[in-house]
Enzyme design. Structure first.
Site, PDB file in Angstrom:
ATOM      1  N   ARG A   1       0.862  -1.184   0.000  1.00  0.00           N
ATOM      2  CA  ARG A   1       0.000   0.000   0.000  1.00  0.00           C
ATOM      3  C   ARG A   1       0.891   1.224   0.000  1.00  0.00           C
ATOM      4  NH1 ARG A   1      -5.465   0.468   3.394  1.00  0.00           N
ATOM      5  NH2 ARG A   1      -5.859  -1.206   1.921  1.00  0.00           N
TER       6      ARG A   1
ATOM      7  N   PRO B   1      -0.148  -6.005  -5.694  1.00  0.00           N
ATOM      8  CA  PRO B   1      -0.717  -4.654  -5.691  1.00  0.00           C
ATOM      9  C   PRO B   1      -1.735  -4.447  -4.571  1.00  0.00           C
ATOM     10  CG  PRO B   1      -1.531  -5.944  -7.566  1.00  0.00           C
ATOM     11  CD  PRO B   1      -0.588  -6.815  -6.825  1.00  0.00           C
TER      12      PRO B   1
ATOM     13  N   GLY C   1     -17.303   4.103  -2.505  1.00  0.00           N
ATOM     14  CA  GLY C   1     -15.982   4.032  -3.131  1.00  0.00           C
ATOM     15  C   GLY C   1     -16.059   3.388  -4.503  1.00  0.00           C
TER      16      GLY C   1
ATOM     17  N   ASP D   1     -18.505   8.637  -3.453  1.00  0.00           N
ATOM     18  CA  ASP D   1     -17.046   8.719  -3.630  1.00  0.00           C
ATOM     19  C   ASP D   1     -16.614  10.130  -3.265  1.00  0.00           C
ATOM     20  OD1 ASP D   1     -14.958   6.724  -5.310  1.00  0.00           O
ATOM     21  OD2 ASP D   1     -14.292   8.797  -5.102  1.00  0.00           O
TER      22      ASP D   1
ATOM     23  N   LYS E   1      -7.115 -14.122   5.656  1.00  0.00           N
ATOM     24  CA  LYS E   1      -7.583 -14.247   4.275  1.00  0.00           C
ATOM     25  C   LYS E   1      -7.059 -15.527   3.636  1.00  0.00           C
ATOM     26  CE  LYS E   1      -7.718 -10.356   2.107  1.00  0.00           C
ATOM     27  NZ  LYS E   1      -7.574  -9.153   1.243  1.00  0.00           N
TER      28      LYS E   1
ATOM     29  N   LYS F   1       1.936  -7.490   5.152  1.00  0.00           N
ATOM     30  CA  LYS F   1       1.530  -6.354   4.340  1.00  0.00           C
ATOM     31  C   LYS F   1       2.609  -5.289   4.409  1.00  0.00           C
ATOM     32  CE  LYS F   1      -2.401  -4.921   2.274  1.00  0.00           C
ATOM     33  NZ  LYS F   1      -3.525  -5.688   1.755  1.00  0.00           N
TER      34      LYS F   1
HETATM   35  N1  PHE Z   1      -3.889  -6.553  -2.074  1.00  0.00           N
HETATM   36  C1  PHE Z   1      -4.902  -7.493  -2.381  1.00  0.00           C
HETATM   37  C2  PHE Z   1      -5.560  -8.025  -1.109  1.00  0.00           C
HETATM   38  O1  PHE Z   1      -5.551  -7.378  -0.075  1.00  0.00           O
HETATM   39  C3  PHE Z   1      -4.476  -8.549  -3.353  1.00  0.00           C
HETATM   40  C4  PHE Z   1      -3.173  -9.289  -3.260  1.00  0.00           C
HETATM   41  C5  PHE Z   1      -2.925 -10.250  -4.145  1.00  0.00           C
HETATM   42  C6  PHE Z   1      -2.195  -9.067  -2.355  1.00  0.00           C
HETATM   43  C7  PHE Z   1      -1.779 -11.003  -4.137  1.00  0.00           C
HETATM   44  C8  PHE Z   1      -1.022  -9.799  -2.349  1.00  0.00           C
HETATM   45  C9  PHE Z   1      -0.813 -10.762  -3.252  1.00  0.00           C
HETATM   46  O2  PHE Z   1      -6.177  -9.051  -1.092  1.00  0.00           O
END
Ligand code: PHE
Length: 373
Positions: free
Chosen positions: A59, A131, A198, A221, A83, A95
């Site tokens: 980010r 990303p 958003g 937005d 996740k 992250k």
């Molecule tokens: N940033 C995205 C998420 O939060 C997607 C992502 C894909 C992140 C692959 C890292 C690797 O899910």
């Protein structure tokens, strides 16, 4: 630990708050780097490597206080742990946050990304990235030049999986369908009023899918340009940002920033469910109970928004076609959410708690890869 802040000297209070954040965290470690040429701070938060190397997006944005950047990285990293576990994939949670000191021109930005890539390479095996808010597939191409095979979501031309937004949006759409079916029965989403907060890369795709299935879509937005596009060209009803929470709708879909479900906003909600793509929608764990008490069904964010992550991993490391990735995203989100809603009902717990239990069970078991997720 911190010697300097983006604006100059870090005050003692801020330094103390950051020390506290790190001490109180239940994650493994935080890599901190100050990028001298750009003045940016980089935080790579590694929450858990129990199921594999930490994988999470990068980010990049400006934060008014440096401690907010650190906290964002920590909370988002924890979200990634859940996740991956909920999705049944072998990945740990991490992250990266690049906290910008001032706006950068293209060249400065590219060289910052290259130096960041070098940092990722030096920690090879600990953290892989992709990303996220404020970074694109083109940015991933640059990072990957320095950190080959540690970056997901490069452009298609560079051999990557490309922009994950269409997959993320498909997963959220599936979560909306699953939730609507539970609340409204067979008719599902058709004719329902959905408020999307958003209209960025994910929100925009989601709006498109919702329009295709006979929903009444409202959107909000903060970017003038985005508002103009959706209101004038697409003819959607616009809700001003300050009126979002009290606007009556069937389902509220937060697809912008985190922390929107809090002590102050939850009492104002006039919807039956919250199902969206933003990460960390709950400001605090108690907010899950607050929603439950108000009779608002909440689709845990790290399940609803897992589509992009699942698809990129599948396409880039398991040889899935884009069609297969789409199919697997739909199945993973639907199956997980149905199980979570069932468990929450049976056990009288919040849906967030049910989702965390599901993920934690997979972490504790060191769950084998869920091949047909
Ligand atoms: N940033 C995205 C998420 O939060 C997607 C992502 C894909 C992140 C692959 C890292 C690797 O899910």
């Amino acid at each position: 630990m911190i010697q300097q802040s983006p604006g100059g000297g870090t005050g003692n209070t801020e330094r103390k708050l950051m020390d506290e954040l790190i001490k109180a965290w239940d994650g493994e470690c935080v890599i901190v780097s100050h990028d001298r040429p750009s003045g940016a701070w980089i935080f790579i938060a590694i929450h858990s490597t129990k199921l594999g190397p930490a994988i999470g997006g990068t980010r990049m944005k400006h934060y008014s206080e440096l401690k907010d950047a650190l906290e964002d990285a920590q909370r988002l990293a924890a979200g990634m742990t859940y996740k991956w576990a909920a999705a049944g994939l072998r990945g740990g949670g991490g992250k990266a946050v690049i906290a910008l000191d001032h706006p950068l021109d293209q060249q400065e930005r590219a060289s910052l990304l290259r130096r960041y890539g070098t940092l990722v390479r030096k920690h090879r095996g600990l953290f892989l990235t992709g990303p996220d808010l404020g970074t694109s597939s083109e940015d991933m191409d640059i990072i990957a030049q320095e950190a080959p095979s540690l970056v997901f979501g490069r452009t298609l031309e560079a051999g990557g999986g490309g922009n994950p937004a269409p997959f993320t949006a498909r997963g959220i759409f599936t979560a909306l369908e699953t939730t609507a079916q539970r609340l409204f029965g067979k008719g599902g989403l058709s004719g329902k009023k959905i408020l999307v907060q958003g209209a960025g890369s994910v929100g925009r795709e989601l709006i498109h899918l919702l329009q295709g299935c006979g929903c009444e879509v409202l959107f909000s937005d903060i970017e003038e340009e985005t508002v103009r596009l959706h209101r004038n060209e697409k003819g959607l009803s616009f809700v001003p940002p300050e009126a979002v929470y009290e606007t009556a709708c069937d389902i509220f879909a937060p697809c912008a920033v985190g922390g929107v479900l809090n002590e102050e906003s939850i009492p104002r909600l006039r919807c039956r469910a919250v199902v969206g793509g933003a990460n960390n929608q709950l400001a605090a764990p108690e907010d899950a109970r607050r929603l439950q008490d108000r009779g608002v069904l909440y689709a845990p964010d790290f399940v609803a928004n897992s589509g992009g992550a699942i698809a990129l991993i599948g396409i880039e490391t398991r040889g899935w076609s884009r069609e297969e990735a789409m199919r697997r995203v739909v199945k993973a989100v639907r199956d997980n959410l149905e199980a979570i809603y069932r468990t929450a009902d049976h056990e009288g717990i919040s849906t967030d708690e049910a989702a965390r239990r599901l993920a934690q069970r997979r972490i504790d078991e060191g769950a084998p890869e869920n091949e047909d997720s």
